[in-house]
Design an enzyme around this catalytic site. Sequence first.
Site, PDB file in Angstrom:
ATOM      1  N   ASP A  72      13.900  -8.098  36.960  1.00  0.00           N
ATOM      2  CA  ASP A  72      13.258  -6.874  36.478  1.00  0.00           C
ATOM      3  C   ASP A  72      14.301  -5.762  36.552  1.00  0.00           C
ATOM      4  O   ASP A  72      14.708  -5.343  37.638  1.00  0.00           O
ATOM      5  CB  ASP A  72      12.042  -6.568  37.368  1.00  0.00           C
TER       6      ASP A  72
ATOM      7  N   ARG B 156      -0.248 -10.205  16.225  1.00  0.00           N
ATOM      8  CA  ARG B 156      -0.117 -10.771  17.582  1.00  0.00           C
ATOM      9  C   ARG B 156       0.991 -11.825  17.616  1.00  0.00           C
ATOM     10  O   ARG B 156       1.548 -12.135  18.665  1.00  0.00           O
ATOM     11  CB  ARG B 156      -1.458 -11.350  18.064  1.00  0.00           C
TER      12      ARG B 156
ATOM     13  N   LYS C  85       9.039   3.099  31.069  1.00  0.00           N
ATOM     14  CA  LYS C  85       9.884   3.964  31.879  1.00  0.00           C
ATOM     15  C   LYS C  85      11.061   4.473  31.047  1.00  0.00           C
ATOM     16  O   LYS C  85      10.864   5.071  30.013  1.00  0.00           O
ATOM     17  CB  LYS C  85      10.300   3.192  33.136  1.00  0.00           C
TER      18      LYS C  85
ATOM     19  N   TYR D 174       7.577  -4.265  42.706  1.00  0.00           N
ATOM     20  CA  TYR D 174       6.509  -3.354  42.283  1.00  0.00           C
ATOM     21  C   TYR D 174       5.134  -3.926  42.712  1.00  0.00           C
ATOM     22  O   TYR D 174       4.918  -5.143  42.638  1.00  0.00           O
ATOM     23  CB  TYR D 174       6.607  -3.154  40.764  1.00  0.00           C
TER      24      TYR D 174
HETATM   25  C1  3LM Z   1       5.565   2.882  39.145  1.00  0.00           C
HETATM   26  N1  3LM Z   1       5.784   0.883  37.900  1.00  0.00           N
HETATM   27  O1  3LM Z   1       5.258   4.069  39.196  1.00  0.00           O
HETATM   28  P1  3LM Z   1       3.801  -1.241  33.426  1.00  0.00           P
HETATM   29  N2  3LM Z   1       8.246  -3.404  36.989  1.00  0.00           N
HETATM   30  C2  3LM Z   1       8.593  -2.292  37.668  1.00  0.00           C
HETATM   31  C3  3LM Z   1       7.740  -1.184  37.651  1.00  0.00           C
HETATM   32  O2  3LM Z   1       8.111  -0.094  38.336  1.00  0.00           O
HETATM   33  C4  3LM Z   1       6.513  -1.247  36.940  1.00  0.00           C
HETATM   34  C5  3LM Z   1       6.197  -2.413  36.250  1.00  0.00           C
HETATM   35  C6  3LM Z   1       7.085  -3.467  36.279  1.00  0.00           C
HETATM   36  C7  3LM Z   1       5.036   1.991  38.090  1.00  0.00           C
HETATM   37  C8  3LM Z   1       3.888   2.207  37.399  1.00  0.00           C
HETATM   38  S1  3LM Z   1       1.883   2.318  39.204  1.00  0.00           S
HETATM   39  C9  3LM Z   1       0.219   2.180  38.821  1.00  0.00           C
HETATM   40  C10 3LM Z   1       2.703   2.940  37.757  1.00  0.00           C
HETATM   41  C11 3LM Z   1       9.869  -2.255  38.418  1.00  0.00           C
HETATM   42  C12 3LM Z   1       5.564  -0.098  36.904  1.00  0.00           C
HETATM   43  C13 3LM Z   1       4.939  -2.525  35.449  1.00  0.00           C
HETATM   44  O3  3LM Z   1       2.857  -2.401  33.237  1.00  0.00           O
HETATM   45  O4  3LM Z   1       4.434  -0.791  32.161  1.00  0.00           O
HETATM   46  O5  3LM Z   1       3.165  -0.151  34.252  1.00  0.00           O
HETATM   47  O6  3LM Z   1       5.057  -1.789  34.265  1.00  0.00           O
HETATM   48  O7  3LM Z   1       6.375   2.388  39.954  1.00  0.00           O
END
Ligand code: 3LM
Length: 396
Positions: A186, A60, A211, A113
């Site tokens: 972001d 961690r 992603k 998001y």
């Molecule tokens: C999506 N987005 O389908 P994780 N910043 C951005 C993002 O698009 C996302 C995160 C942070 C999507 C996920 S929706 C339930 C699924 C610009 C995530 C957060 O914690 O790795 O999901 O990232 O747009």
Amino acid sequence: MAATRTLHPETMVIHGGHVAADEHGALVAPLYQSSTFVFPDAETGGRRFAGEEAGYMYSRLGNPTVNALEQRVAALENMPAAAATATGMGAVSAATMAFLRAGDHVIASDCVYGCSFALFSHLFERFGVSVSFVDMTDAATLEAAFQENTRVVFLETPANPHLKLIDLGMVGEVCKRHENVKMIVDNTFMTPLLQQPVAYGADLVLHSATKYLNGHGDVVAGVIAGSEEDIQLIKMTTLKDMGATISPHDAWLITRGLKTLAIRMERHCSNADKVAEFLARHPSIAHIYYPGFKQHPQHRLVGTQMKHAGAIIAFELHTGYAAAVDFLNRLQMIKVAVSLGDAETLIQHPASMTHSPLSPEARAKAGITDGLVRISVGLEHVDDIINDLSQSLAQN
Ligand code: 3LM
């Protein structure tokens, strides 16, 4: 590290950063799937915990496989250091909360998001942090939102889900006029290959590594890049104590995925250009959001701060929610799923999926209508993607 900076980005995704060699000379950095690390003696353990000696202690707090990923992403973002996290939201929360305390104020762009919006508007409020969501396409609006207690400016560009763009240089200039403010970007939709926010004054750049960085739909993760000092602070406070640490196995998979980032992005982007052209000409489409088109309100930023428009497209059908759902249900190859940046073309309905944490009023303010659909253009042959869209739209 310094030498890797002179390499081309296409090479950096493969060789960037320091990746530890192992005793057998393995080409691929080993996976240290270990929760803890054995100290040669008790005194060494004590010195490591006291910060007097470098060395691993517990995963961690740091892990060699995770460190390899962090160094590669730092090199790609042209920043000195990085911290990998368990999820993209782990990156958003760790990066912002490390610089906030009760009584502070955050300025966030008005389209982010859904879970970032929920974190800022619901959770932060409970801990005494206030947030203003503002339209960052306008410098005067951004400037007017600053308060004496503003400590974080957070933005996404292109914005999820409808690809509004924000001029990073303008935001960087405005932030510079204020003291003790962290500009956090972001960069998920762009990747460091298409946009480097540090060049415009960003203090921290983060990603949902779920992603494009990983790109294979098999990991949920995040990463934050920044100065040594800021990353150390994040690692030793919000990451260590709230615990959104990435697993070594996931870090290893992302380092593997990263090697093909450059060629994947080329194909994602060329496919997206063709899909966008097809959609724009289709009579069932009422509106298309794609930064690559001249009609996009911030198109001037494509080719300047962004190397390409990216591979996410949003569009509205003439007939609203019911038609959007029917259209999704008729697709055959394209998968109805949230997330983006995978080999598979993914399509989703933001109002009921990614942006469902927003109230209907907040969605309306952010311009997310019930008829909006978002597609993440994948790596398949582009004709197969277009044919699937075409057969479903034909039945509209
Ligand atoms: C999506 N987005 O389908 P994780 N910043 C951005 C993002 O698009 C996302 C995160 C942070 C999507 C996920 S929706 C339930 C699924 C610009 C995530 C957060 O914690 O790795 O999901 O990232 O747009």
